[in-house]
Design a protein around this motif. Structure first.
Motif, PDB file in Angstrom:
ATOM      1  N   ASP A 286      -6.904  10.586  -5.398  1.00 38.79           N
ATOM      2  CA  ASP A 286      -6.037   9.679  -6.838  1.00 38.79           C
ATOM      3  C   ASP A 286      -4.500  10.580  -5.863  1.00 38.79           C
ATOM      4  O   ASP A 286      -3.616   9.605  -5.383  1.00 38.79           O
ATOM      5  N   ILE A 287      -4.423  11.567  -5.078  1.00 34.91           N
ATOM      6  CA  ILE A 287      -3.918  12.120  -5.629  1.00 34.91           C
ATOM      7  C   ILE A 287      -3.132  11.927  -3.780  1.00 34.91           C
ATOM      8  O   ILE A 287      -2.021  12.298  -3.827  1.00 34.91           O
ATOM      9  N   ASP A 288      -4.227  12.162  -2.805  1.00 38.31           N
ATOM     10  CA  ASP A 288      -3.579  12.525  -2.015  1.00 38.31           C
ATOM     11  C   ASP A 288      -3.008  10.859  -1.534  1.00 38.31           C
ATOM     12  O   ASP A 288      -2.856  10.843  -0.090  1.00 38.31           O
ATOM     13  N   THR A 289      -3.741   9.664  -2.022  1.00 38.85           N
ATOM     14  CA  THR A 289      -3.398   8.548  -1.416  1.00 38.85           C
ATOM     15  C   THR A 289      -1.747   8.152  -2.287  1.00 38.85           C
ATOM     16  O   THR A 289      -1.547   7.790  -0.836  1.00 38.85           O
ATOM     17  N   ALA A 290      -1.117   8.625  -2.618  1.00 37.35           N
ATOM     18  CA  ALA A 290      -0.268   9.185  -4.051  1.00 37.35           C
ATOM     19  C   ALA A 290       0.723   9.843  -2.223  1.00 37.35           C
ATOM     20  O   ALA A 290       1.594   8.778  -2.289  1.00 37.35           O
ATOM     21  N   ILE A 291      -0.035  10.912  -2.210  1.00 36.62           N
ATOM     22  CA  ILE A 291       0.779  11.560  -1.141  1.00 36.62           C
ATOM     23  C   ILE A 291       1.032  10.634   0.460  1.00 36.62           C
ATOM     24  O   ILE A 291       1.794  10.588   0.456  1.00 36.62           O
ATOM     25  N   THR A 292       0.156  10.083   0.695  1.00 37.53           N
ATOM     26  CA  THR A 292      -0.279   8.899   1.893  1.00 37.53           C
ATOM     27  C   THR A 292       1.361   8.213   1.425  1.00 37.53           C
ATOM     28  O   THR A 292       1.769   7.304   3.084  1.00 37.53           O
ATOM     29  N   GLY A 293       1.204   7.223   0.464  1.00 39.16           N
ATOM     30  CA  GLY A 293       1.889   6.057   0.681  1.00 39.16           C
ATOM     31  C   GLY A 293       3.474   6.475   0.222  1.00 39.16           C
ATOM     32  O   GLY A 293       4.625   5.769  -0.019  1.00 39.16           O
ATOM     33  N   GLY A 294       3.754   8.129  -0.006  1.00 39.53           N
ATOM     34  CA  GLY A 294       4.861   8.182   0.124  1.00 39.53           C
ATOM     35  C   GLY A 294       5.741   8.993  -0.316  1.00 39.53           C
ATOM     36  O   GLY A 294       7.234  10.207  -0.955  1.00 39.53           O
TER      37      GLY A 294
ATOM     38  N   PRO B  70       7.427  14.690  -9.375  1.00 34.42           N
ATOM     39  CA  PRO B  70       7.769  13.527 -10.273  1.00 34.42           C
ATOM     40  C   PRO B  70       7.385  12.509 -10.201  1.00 34.42           C
ATOM     41  O   PRO B  70       6.751  11.646 -10.714  1.00 34.42           O
ATOM     42  N   THR B  71       7.697  12.166  -9.009  1.00 29.43           N
ATOM     43  CA  THR B  71       7.309  11.187  -7.802  1.00 29.43           C
ATOM     44  C   THR B  71       5.755  10.590  -8.029  1.00 29.43           C
ATOM     45  O   THR B  71       4.426   9.409  -8.723  1.00 29.43           O
ATOM     46  N   LEU B  72       4.792  11.606  -8.071  1.00 29.02           N
ATOM     47  CA  LEU B  72       3.137  12.173  -8.408  1.00 29.02           C
ATOM     48  C   LEU B  72       2.485  11.591  -9.793  1.00 29.02           C
ATOM     49  O   LEU B  72       2.030  10.373 -10.306  1.00 29.02           O
TER      50      LEU B  72
END
Length: 842
Positions: A423-431, A436-438
């Motif tokens: 989930d974290i890696d997907t969010a990072i890939t998504g920008g 705070p953004t994570l």
């Protein structure tokens, strides 16, 4: 059922989370939501309940966000459920439902012991409970807690903060018996005893006895002992609040709780249950993370999904009585054939245990006491291979963080919100490019916060350059905030956050801004709004010690002192019964002062010509010196004279971190100048300047910056070096790390403050001149101001009462913190350290 009238009974943390989860998914607004709350205030953070005694306001604990689509009925508890008519009844009326979610939570278990109904006996569950405890504690001396688990130790800390001598009674043979093993419990008990809390383990409370006024006065224990107590908190566990469900004929578990299946549904297809009141497959879970998981499941189901309860993550990490304690997975090693790896450090009082599979390849669980820095990585690794060798993970300064990038995608990073590495890696890939953004897009780190360090490590592992934003309230870095405050003439935190930030600030940005304001000469650090921004030590201009007392360190410039001043320090230490120690910085430290004694001690010292040594602040500490050419046959310059001049010049200078200096009178380097932030070594023709050294956790020698300087040129370079550091360093960044992180390193620094490549030198010179001319002793300023003096009391509601939890024993002829609670009469002695040597008596 994918729409209609939805009634939610309960507005605790899980009930609130369910409503938020449903509203976030229900884009078409298919459900009309009514929430029936028992309390007269909306949902608040019970995990942080004890922060109430640290001054955190009710507003800061609030979890509720107003939503026009939710009808929240405060102070209107449900009194009945008519399943045939599908109606929930309250004292105010009836609420029909198409779906009903029970989130009634739990209630405190009070053992059937005589006297628990006496005035002065409380439970520890709601904000109203805490307010009542606070009010009753005023003017009382001793309190006791029945229960030594998580909640019991939180309650014990609350009583300490209220100024009560505190006892904890636990039926089990160790503290926190559910979470930690025997060795971990023993280490925890040592920590707790050092704080003056008396523990009674392996005994039960058989009765509470009243005093002459009818309020509670003591406890009787099963071993025949008695404990005097004027306030008692019962924290003996919780029971599921299933009364409403029972009355409605819903099946309950053998130990209580509404029976639900993996979808969190009761045997009535229109009724669901989440949180502590729900018994999934017969088991209730008293932690917030499983409750949140249930809330997500039901929100998904009500909108046509097929989610199921993933199982309960019982991992916990808390700071109890100032001690980090964590447990995760199979902490007690109940898996057949499992192996234990343990690490015990009696010096730092750290204990750690890992439970491994029989082939030592899979992490099953563990316990951490004292140092829980490895918790995020270890908890996320449960069920998989270790990310590093066990000793590297357990030993202090180990490589727990380095293993974050090796976690598998299925590893759960945030158990509170069921967020995985994928989930974290997907969010990072998504920008998502910062913490705070994570947090915003995955909810990781938004509950207990223990996984936030892991989020930073995973960003690093993904190669994401971290934002320089100071915190979630300011997009600017510390350096940028310094320039904003300086250029715009801002003088308060409120103005800064209103014009250049958002929210109300946090324990990261408030002390940083306080330091910047102090560096720019914005008044006394305890005046007005600035007082609330300060770090722990700055609140009372003294260093807080582990037993709750404070140390007093008067300035002794260059380590030079007259016999008359030495006598004054001795008399003050004797009269106030303070522990006395000569520090490595050539000063004398006086330990064991209570808050209300500080102004009295300062008055004696100030009248004798002393001033604050700023040992409590991120400021210049000392300029150490050897005796130089005045006495030493090898000395080539007056090192003492220069050290005194430098310390008086830079005293009170607030910085991103503490500053230390030294002056050696020759190349033999007796003052250890090369281990300081700025050090000076005498030469035949002048002075050599070294910068960027420090001792501590990562010792580093300073680098040679300039040679054979005159005294005037030396001081000018140090002025510029310090002011450039104060302007541009990051939060809590020592000069060594600042120079290492600087693009161009020493060469760039030399070009700025020697060659004036940025045109800043005149500004830096003027800034230091302003500091020198505006200096005023903070101790004297407090003594001269009655308003500031009023801060110095142990208890706001009892200003004349000293803190009874601060007690002392005698060791080597000096007072030291008493271990195991307050003295029982007579002079105490602690046992000498077991080094195979006789105790030296003086």
């Amino acid at each position: 059922m994918t729409g209609g009238r939805l009634v939610v009974v309960g507005n605790g943390m899980v009930g609130q989370r369910f409503v938020e989860a449903l509203r976030a998914r229900d884009h078409d607004r298919r459900w009309q939501v009514t929430v029936l709350a028992e309390e007269d205030r909306p949902a608040y953070d019970r995990v942080r309940l004890s922060a109430f005694f640290d001054g955190v306001s009710v507003e800061e604990l609030n979890l509720h966000t107003p939503d026009d689509g939710v009808d929240l009925r405060l102070g209107e508890p449900a009194t009945g459920i008519d399943r045939e008519r599908r109606v929930v009844t309250t004292a105010a009326g009836e609420y029909p439902y198409d779906a009903l979610v029970l989130a009634t939570g739990s209630y405190p278990f009070v053992p059937p012991v005589a006297g628990t109904d006496l005035p002065g006996v409380f439970v520890y569950r709601t904000l109203d409970d805490l307010a009542a405890i606070r009010d009753h504690a005023a003017g009382r001396r001793v309190g006791a807690v029945i229960g030594g688990g998580l909640l019991g130790l939180e309650a014990a800390n609350a009583l300490r903060l209220l100024g009560l001598e505190t006892h904890v009674i636990e039926f089990a043979p160790r503290l926190m018996p559910v979470q930690v093993d025997e060795a971990g419990g023993a280490m925890l008990r040592r920590w707790v005893a050092d704080l003056g809390v008396t523990t009674h383990l392996g005994v039960a409370t058989t009765a509470l006895r009243p005093g002459p006024d009818g309020t509670v006065a003591g406890l009787e224990l099963s071993d025949g002992a008695t404990v005097d107590a004027e306030l008692v908190v019962v924290a003996a566990g919780i029971r599921p609040q299933d009364k409403l469900a029972r009355a409605a004929g819903l099946p309950v578990g053998p130990r209580g709780g509404v029976l639900v299946d993996a979808a969190c549904r009761t045997d009535d297809e229109r009724i669901w249950a989440v949180g502590e009141c729900a018994a999934v497959d017969g088991t209730c879970h008293g932690l917030v993370a499983p409750g949140y998981a249930m809330a997500e499941v039901v929100a998904d189901r009500l909108l046509g999904g097929a989610a199921t309860f993933p199982g309960a993550d019982t991992a916990t990490k808390l700071k109890l009585l100032g001690v980090d304690v964590a447990s995760f997975g199979d902490a007690h090693g109940t898996t057949p054939g499992c192996l234990d790896v343990t690490f015990t450090d009696p010096v730092t009082r750290s204990y750690a245990k890992l439970v491994l599979s029989d082939d030592a390849q899979t992490l099953l669980g563990g316990v951490l006491v004292g140092d829980a820095s490895a918790y995020p990585t270890l908890r996320a690794s449960v069920g998989g291979p270790l990310p590093a060798p066990p000793l590297a993970l357990l030993a202090p300064a180990g490589e727990a963080g380095a293993g974050a990038g090796m976690l598998p995608g299925t590893a759960q990073v945030c158990s509170c919100n069921a967020v995985t590495r994928d989930d974290i890696d997907t969010a990072i890939t998504g920008g998502a490019c910062d913490v705070p953004t994570l947090k915003a897009c995955t909810r990781a780190g938004t509950s207990c916060g223990s996984c936030v360090p892991m989020l930073k490590q995973l960003l690093d592992a993904a190669g994401v350059k971290q934002s320089t934003a100071l915190c979630e309230h300011f997009d600017a870095s510390r350096q940028e905030l310094f320039d904003i405050i300086r250029v715009r003439g801002i003088r308060t935190f409120s103005q800064l956050v209103a014009e250049h930030g958002r929210g109300r600030g946090c324990d990261i940005c408030k002390p940083v801004v306080a330091s910047i304001l102090a560096s720019l000469g914005s008044g006394h650090v305890l005046d007005g709004e600035q007082a609330s921004l300060q770090d722990t030590n700055d609140h009372f201009l003294a260093n807080l010690q582990r037993d709750g007392s404070y140390s007093v360190v008067p300035r002794i410039p260059g380590g030079e002192i007259t016999p008359e001043k030495l006598i004054v320090i001795g008399e003050v230490a004797r009269d106030f019964q303070l522990y006395t120690k000569i520090t490595g910085g050539q000063r004398i430290d006086l330990f064991g002062a209570r808050v209300e004694q500080l102004p009295q001690i300062w008055r004696r010292l100030v009248d004798a010509g002393f001033e604050s040594g700023h040992a409590y602040g991120k400021a210049l500490r000392t300029v150490k010196s050897c005796v130089g050419e005045t006495w030493c046959r090898y000395g080539v310059q007056d090192s003492v004279g220069l050290a005194v001049a430098l310390e008086l010049r830079y005293r009170g200078l607030r910085a991103p971190h503490k500053l230390k200096s030294a002056v050696s009178g020759c190349a033999r380097e007796c003052a250890e100048a090369r281990s300081k932030d700025f050090g000076i070594i005498a030469t035949e023709t002048g002075w050599n300047l070294y910068v960027g050294g420090n001792g501590g956790f990562r010792p580093r020698h300073a680098d040679l910056f300039a040679t054979d300087l005159s005294t005037e040129a030396l001081i000018q370079l140090i002025d510029r070096f310090l002011m450039y550091y104060i302007r541009t360093a990051d939060r809590l960044q020592r000069t060594a790390a600042w120079i290492e992180a600087m693009e161009g390193g020493l060469d760039h620094l030399r070009s700025v403050i020697v060659d004036d490549s940025l045109g800043l030198c005149a500004e830096l010179d003027a800034a230091m001149a302003r500091h020198v001319t505006s200096y005023s002793d903070e101790w004297r300023d407090v003594l001269d101001d009655p308003v500031r003096l009023r801060r110095f009391t142990s208890f706001v509601n009892a200003p004349e009462v000293p803190d009874p939890s601060i007690t002392f024993a005698v060791e080597r002829g000096q007072p030291v913190p008493a271990r195991g609670g307050p003295p029982t009469g007579g002079e105490q002695r602690r046992q000498p350290v077991a080094l195979g040597l006789p105790e030296v008596r003086r």
